[in-house]
Design an enzyme around this catalytic site. Sequence first.
Site, mmCIF file in Angstrom:
data_model
loop_
_atom_site.group_PDB
_atom_site.id
_atom_site.type_symbol
_atom_site.label_atom_id
_atom_site.label_comp_id
_atom_site.label_asym_id
_atom_site.label_seq_id
_atom_site.Cartn_x
_atom_site.Cartn_y
_atom_site.Cartn_z
ATOM 1 N N PHE A 179 30.852 9.818 -21.076
ATOM 2 C CA PHE A 179 30.210 11.005 -21.494
ATOM 3 C C PHE A 179 28.825 10.705 -21.947
ATOM 4 C CE2 PHE A 179 29.127 14.735 -23.994
ATOM 5 C CZ PHE A 179 29.827 15.626 -23.333
ATOM 6 N N VAL A 180 27.858 11.231 -21.238
ATOM 7 C CA VAL A 180 26.562 11.010 -21.124
ATOM 8 C C VAL A 180 25.845 12.070 -21.982
ATOM 9 C CG1 VAL A 180 26.421 9.099 -19.592
ATOM 10 C CG2 VAL A 180 26.079 11.369 -18.828
ATOM 11 N N GLY A 182 21.047 22.289 -19.388
ATOM 12 C CA GLY A 182 20.923 20.741 -19.212
ATOM 13 C C GLY A 182 19.823 19.941 -18.247
ATOM 14 N N GLU A 200 19.965 20.073 -10.728
ATOM 15 C CA GLU A 200 21.022 20.244 -11.811
ATOM 16 C C GLU A 200 21.166 18.829 -12.561
ATOM 17 O OE1 GLU A 200 23.011 21.201 -13.798
ATOM 18 O OE2 GLU A 200 24.819 22.150 -12.664
ATOM 19 N N ASP A 201 21.587 18.863 -13.749
ATOM 20 C CA ASP A 201 21.526 17.500 -14.778
ATOM 21 C C ASP A 201 22.771 16.523 -14.068
ATOM 22 O OD1 ASP A 201 23.547 19.052 -15.530
ATOM 23 O OD2 ASP A 201 22.979 18.856 -17.726
ATOM 24 N N ASP A 253 29.569 16.805 -11.601
ATOM 25 C CA ASP A 253 31.051 16.095 -12.224
ATOM 26 C C ASP A 253 32.067 16.727 -11.334
ATOM 27 O OD1 ASP A 253 32.963 15.720 -14.176
ATOM 28 O OD2 ASP A 253 31.792 15.881 -15.589
#
Length: 182
Positions: A152-153, A44, A99-100, A103
């Site tokens: 949610f992207v 990601g 990191e993307d 979460d």
Amino acid sequence: MLEHDIDHVLFSEEALRQRVSELAAQIDRDYAGKEPLLISILRGSFVFMADLVRSITLPCTVDFMAVSSYGSGTVSSGQVKIVKDLSEPIEGKDILVVEDILDSGNTLSYLFKLLDARHPASIRLCTLLDKPERRTKPVAVQYTGFTIPDEFVVGYGLDYDEKYRNLPYIGVLKPSVYGGEK
């Protein structure tokens, strides 16, 4: 075609470009006189990492890790697996994990323990997106692109079922695409 699955754009190409530039300038200041090793967490973060590295002006090196806790779903499984490890030792190096999205924190918490055991000089985290309301494990973040709501992207490297990574912006995926409510 992919655009039809996007509910709305959260961050445009221009907003991403601007924020990456700001993050790079902050990293340049904080790492002045050092040569950080940037570790991209695949898959990601690869687009973000490429843009970030091109914007950093100080000497730096890069490496990649592939860490999985999702499979093809939308929620972390809680089981972390190293799919691809680093190519070089990190002992004594200043590490910046790129990191993307942060979460739950499960993956990064596990990863930081693993990296810390390899005795780097320092470890910091740069995440493009942070979803603090989903956090179940504490993770210190030194560089955050954007704090986002629990949606949610996809796009700009982020995927759903390996699709949408090539969108040049970050958008909210329609819940009907992934079986969410609405």
